[in-house]
Motif scaffolding. Structure first.
Motif, PDB file in Angstrom:
ATOM      1  N   UNK A 128       0.841  -1.212   0.000  1.00 24.70           N
ATOM      2  CA  UNK A 128       0.000   0.000   0.000  1.00 24.70           C
ATOM      3  C   UNK A 128       0.872   1.258   0.000  1.00 24.70           C
ATOM      4  N   UNK A 129       1.918   1.247   0.806  1.00 24.64           N
ATOM      5  CA  UNK A 129       2.799   2.422   0.896  1.00 24.64           C
ATOM      6  C   UNK A 129       3.440   2.678  -0.470  1.00 24.64           C
ATOM      7  N   UNK A 130       3.951   1.611  -1.077  1.00 22.79           N
ATOM      8  CA  UNK A 130       4.623   1.793  -2.369  1.00 22.79           C
ATOM      9  C   UNK A 130       3.636   2.292  -3.437  1.00 22.79           C
ATOM     10  N   UNK A 131       2.480   1.632  -3.502  1.00 24.39           N
ATOM     11  CA  UNK A 131       1.489   2.023  -4.517  1.00 24.39           C
ATOM     12  C   UNK A 131       0.999   3.457  -4.313  1.00 24.39           C
ATOM     13  N   UNK A 132       0.777   3.803  -3.052  1.00 22.48           N
ATOM     14  CA  UNK A 132       0.248   5.148  -2.774  1.00 22.48           C
ATOM     15  C   UNK A 132       1.281   6.213  -3.121  1.00 22.48           C
ATOM     16  N   UNK A 133       2.542   5.931  -2.755  1.00 24.75           N
ATOM     17  CA  UNK A 133       3.595   6.903  -3.075  1.00 24.75           C
ATOM     18  C   UNK A 133       3.809   7.000  -4.585  1.00 24.75           C
ATOM     19  N   UNK A 134       3.650   5.871  -5.267  1.00 23.63           N
ATOM     20  CA  UNK A 134       3.780   5.910  -6.738  1.00 23.63           C
ATOM     21  C   UNK A 134       2.648   6.743  -7.335  1.00 23.63           C
ATOM     22  N   UNK A 135       1.430   6.494  -6.854  1.00 23.55           N
ATOM     23  CA  UNK A 135       0.286   7.263  -7.387  1.00 23.55           C
ATOM     24  C   UNK A 135       0.439   8.749  -7.100  1.00 23.55           C
ATOM     25  N   UNK A 136       1.082   9.072  -5.979  1.00 20.96           N
ATOM     26  CA  UNK A 136       1.269  10.484  -5.617  1.00 20.96           C
ATOM     27  C   UNK A 136       2.533  11.058  -6.251  1.00 20.96           C
ATOM     28  N   UNK A 137       3.142  10.301  -7.159  1.00 25.65           N
ATOM     29  CA  UNK A 137       4.345  10.746  -7.898  1.00 25.65           C
ATOM     30  C   UNK A 137       5.477  11.132  -6.951  1.00 25.65           C
ATOM     31  N   UNK A 138       5.619  10.373  -5.847  1.00 25.13           N
ATOM     32  CA  UNK A 138       6.654  10.686  -4.854  1.00 25.13           C
ATOM     33  C   UNK A 138       7.634   9.525  -4.669  1.00 25.13           C
ATOM     34  N   UNK A 139       7.249   8.344  -5.123  1.00 26.78           N
ATOM     35  CA  UNK A 139       8.014   7.127  -4.855  1.00 26.78           C
ATOM     36  C   UNK A 139       9.487   7.251  -5.238  1.00 26.78           C
ATOM     37  N   UNK A 140       9.721   7.725  -6.447  1.00 26.26           N
ATOM     38  CA  UNK A 140      11.110   7.784  -6.926  1.00 26.26           C
ATOM     39  C   UNK A 140      11.962   8.708  -6.061  1.00 26.26           C
ATOM     40  N   UNK A 145      14.597   6.537   1.308  1.00 27.02           N
ATOM     41  CA  UNK A 145      14.604   7.134   2.662  1.00 27.02           C
ATOM     42  C   UNK A 145      13.218   7.063   3.306  1.00 27.02           C
ATOM     43  N   UNK A 146      12.583   5.933   3.132  1.00 29.34           N
ATOM     44  CA  UNK A 146      11.207   5.771   3.626  1.00 29.34           C
ATOM     45  C   UNK A 146      11.105   5.908   5.150  1.00 29.34           C
ATOM     46  N   UNK A 147      12.207   5.609   5.810  1.00 23.63           N
ATOM     47  CA  UNK A 147      12.119   5.613   7.279  1.00 23.63           C
ATOM     48  C   UNK A 147      12.716   6.874   7.895  1.00 23.63           C
ATOM     49  N   UNK A 148      12.967   7.852   7.014  1.00 21.17           N
ATOM     50  CA  UNK A 148      13.380   9.162   7.533  1.00 21.17           C
ATOM     51  C   UNK A 148      12.138  10.013   7.810  1.00 21.17           C
ATOM     52  N   UNK A 149      12.337  11.070   8.605  1.00 20.26           N
ATOM     53  CA  UNK A 149      11.191  11.895   8.998  1.00 20.26           C
ATOM     54  C   UNK A 149      10.553  12.599   7.792  1.00 20.26           C
ATOM     55  N   UNK A 150       9.250  12.583   7.778  1.00 19.24           N
ATOM     56  CA  UNK A 150       8.510  13.268   6.709  1.00 19.24           C
ATOM     57  C   UNK A 150       8.717  14.772   6.782  1.00 19.24           C
ATOM     58  N   UNK A 151       9.097  15.247   7.958  1.00 17.39           N
ATOM     59  CA  UNK A 151       9.262  16.694   8.121  1.00 17.39           C
ATOM     60  C   UNK A 151      10.503  17.214   7.396  1.00 17.39           C
ATOM     61  N   UNK A 152      11.352  16.291   6.936  1.00 17.09           N
ATOM     62  CA  UNK A 152      12.538  16.684   6.181  1.00 17.09           C
ATOM     63  C   UNK A 152      12.253  16.894   4.701  1.00 17.09           C
ATOM     64  N   UNK A 153      11.048  16.602   4.273  1.00 11.27           N
ATOM     65  CA  UNK A 153      10.686  16.791   2.862  1.00 11.27           C
ATOM     66  C   UNK A 153      10.383  18.263   2.579  1.00 11.27           C
ATOM     67  N   UNK A 154      10.492  18.642   1.295  1.00 15.53           N
ATOM     68  CA  UNK A 154      10.115  20.013   0.916  1.00 15.53           C
ATOM     69  C   UNK A 154       8.595  20.165   1.016  1.00 15.53           C
ATOM     70  N   UNK A 155       8.120  21.416   0.946  1.00 11.42           N
ATOM     71  CA  UNK A 155       6.681  21.661   1.054  1.00 11.42           C
ATOM     72  C   UNK A 155       5.886  20.902  -0.005  1.00 11.42           C
ATOM     73  N   UNK A 156       6.393  20.939  -1.246  1.00 15.48           N
ATOM     74  CA  UNK A 156       5.692  20.246  -2.337  1.00 15.48           C
ATOM     75  C   UNK A 156       5.681  18.746  -2.127  1.00 15.48           C
ATOM     76  N   UNK A 157       6.824  18.220  -1.631  1.00 18.98           N
ATOM     77  CA  UNK A 157       6.884  16.774  -1.364  1.00 18.98           C
ATOM     78  C   UNK A 157       5.959  16.408  -0.211  1.00 18.98           C
ATOM     79  N   UNK A 158       5.930  17.264   0.810  1.00 17.66           N
ATOM     80  CA  UNK A 158       5.035  17.001   1.945  1.00 17.66           C
ATOM     81  C   UNK A 158       3.576  16.955   1.493  1.00 17.66           C
ATOM     82  N   UNK A 159       3.225  17.868   0.563  1.00 17.17           N
ATOM     83  CA  UNK A 159       1.831  17.876   0.104  1.00 17.17           C
ATOM     84  C   UNK A 159       1.539  16.606  -0.698  1.00 17.17           C
ATOM     85  N   UNK A 160       2.503  16.157  -1.498  1.00 16.11           N
ATOM     86  CA  UNK A 160       2.280  14.908  -2.233  1.00 16.11           C
ATOM     87  C   UNK A 160       2.225  13.728  -1.267  1.00 16.11           C
TER      88      UNK A 160
END
Lengths: 256, 226
Positions: A128-140, A145-160
């Motif tokens: 589910x995580x992989x499919x959802x991230x792929x659908x949200x165009x964020x997987x690649x 770094x799936x186990x790093x904090x989400x707060x380290x992502x850019x604003x656009x990445x956080x929204x995706x």
């Protein structure tokens, strides 16, 4: 209605009125949204468009003074019926907010959080995580770094990521409340492209103050003014030949 | 109701004003051309030709103003239709200027030739063309569909004039080869006027698009745009 849509609406609002205490914020809203449609709700601040959007997945339940009259039917089910569990409604109708609001957890846990609550095994969660991230165009961008904090992502990445989190529960409808207002033009462009991809699987209803965004991404546009729906129309026609003078005045900047 | 942004309102007004200036200049150039034809006056014709460069500059100004509005304001609905129509109308007006130059060049050449007949229908055709241009600019200024109707109706009359003048000149040229030089130049002028009337018709059609969002070009059946 575009080619991808079925004739049967997935959401019907029937005489919906929404009150905050005595004040009526939405008056008799009758709308239909179709499968695989992107609908944009526009109007000046305070016109009721976000209030209306939140009524589609019962988010107004969290506002003590809010009261909804009329019917909101999602997949032939009145979501305000006494027998309905609002939590199940929100599984079917996901939401993305104005400001990216990832949990202070890992990227993986953000997406897996809600499905995990349903007791799914780890192997299915991974999928589910992989499919959802792929659908949200964020997987690649995050696969390493799936186990790093989400707060380290850019604003656009956080929204995706928030979009991935919303679609992890396999909803039918995605509600977006000004999802790009905190993003720069590049990140906004990526979200808009993503919406067109997501449209293949979901119905999307977006509130936006950016009329060019409404014109770019939506199939249908709805104009709200003082709690009333003034005009609903195919977006291409809406922005070139609106039927109502109030719409004309608003989209040409003559409002107010 | 005016736009909330005064700057935007001013930019739209300026675009309209520039187009009206172009229209006004066409009207005055055509009036002088009419005088030059009737009086066989090459000097006046040369003065008219000189004015065309101003029209060319105005065309560039209109395009620049329209481009700025599209880039900076992202106009919608009636504003978008106005800006789109402005760029098309401006092209038609600039072409009218070029055609006036062509007419004046023929008038200059005619001034050196022996007249083959008194001008009767040609000045009438020029007056009607001039009226159509005035009406099309009036339609643009006032968003008047009544003026549009007047322009569209006159176009058939212009075609009738053209056929009649062409017929008469053909007979004159057949009867006496000495008439061919002047006859050809007059034929050109009639054809130029017929083309100018077509441009006036184009302007009127753009006014329909501005007012109603309907595309009536190339057919009698209006189609909604998009």
């Amino acid at each position: 209605m575009n080619d991808m849509q079925s004739a049967q609406p997935i959401i019907i609002t029937d005489q919906v009125s929404i009150f905050y205490g005595e004040k009526r914020a939405i008056e008799n809203a009758n709308l239909k949204f179709y499968q695989n449609e992107i609908a944009a709700l526009i109007g000046p601040s305070g016109c009721g468009k976000s209030t209306f959007l939140r009524s589609i997945n019962r988010m107004n339940d969290f506002i003590a003074t809010a009261r909804t009259e009329g019917k909101v039917i999602v997949e032939e089910e009145d979501i305000y019926a006494a027998s309905i569990d609002p939590v199940l409604v929100r599984r079917k109708v996901g939401m993305v907010f104005q400001k990216p609001n990832p949990f202070p957890k890992s990227i993986y846990d953000n997406v897996a959080w809600a499905p995990r609550k349903t007791g799914l095994p780890k192997s299915e969660l991974n999928e589910i995580v992989e499919n959802s991230l792929k659908k949200a165009a964020l997987w690649e961008e995050v696969r390493d770094r799936l186990h790093q904090s989400a707060l380290g992502l850019s604003g656009g990445q956080q929204q995706r990521l928030c979009i991935a989190r919303a679609i992890a529960m396999q909803p039918k409808v995605l509600l977006m409340d000004e999802p790009c207002s905190a993003l720069d033009p590049i990140a906004t462009g990526r979200i808009e492209d993503l919406m067109r991809e997501l449209q293949k699987d979901y119905t999307i209803v977006i509130v936006t103050h950016n009329m060019q965004q409404a014109a770019r991404v939506s199939d249908k546009t709805v104009f709200f003014l003082n709690g009333k729906i003034i005009e609903t129309g195919e977006t291409r026609e809406f922005f070139t030949r609106p039927k109502q003078v109030e719409t004309e005045n608003y989209i040409t900047g003559k409002f107010g | 109701m005016r736009h909330t942004s005064k700057d935007f309102e001013d930019e739209l007004d300026l675009l309209k004003e520039t187009l009206l200036l172009m229209g006004g200049m066409i009207e005055s150039m055509l009036k002088e051309t009419e005088d030059a034809l009737i009086t066989n006056n090459a000097v006046t014709a040369a003065q008219v030709i000189e004015r065309d460069s101003q029209l060319d500059q105005m065309e560039k100004r209109v395009d620049e103003q329209a481009l700025q509005i599209l880039a900076l304001r992202q106009p919608a609905a009636a504003d978008l239709r106005f800006v789109m129509a402005s760029t098309k109308i401006c092209t038609d007006l600039e072409r009218m200027g070029d055609i006036i130059v062509n007419i004046c060049e023929r008038i200059t050449e005619l001034s050196r030739l022996k007249p083959i007949k008194p001008y009767e229908d040609l000045p009438r055709m020029m007056t009607l063309t001039s009226r159509m241009i005035t009406q099309s600019i009036d339609a643009f200024l006032k968003l008047s569909l009544e003026s549009v109707d007047l322009v569209l109706k006159s176009d058939d009359e212009i075609d009738d004039y053209y056929r009649k003048i062409l017929g008469e000149l053909t007979v004159l040229m057949k009867n006496d080869p000495a008439n061919v030089d002047a006859g050809l130049k007059l034929t050109f002028i009639a054809k130029y006027l017929e083309r100018m009337a077509d441009h006036a018709t184009n302007v009127a059609e753009q006014v329909v698009f501005m007012v109603k969002g309907l595309d009536i070009r190339h057919s009698g059946n209006p189609t909604p745009t998009p």
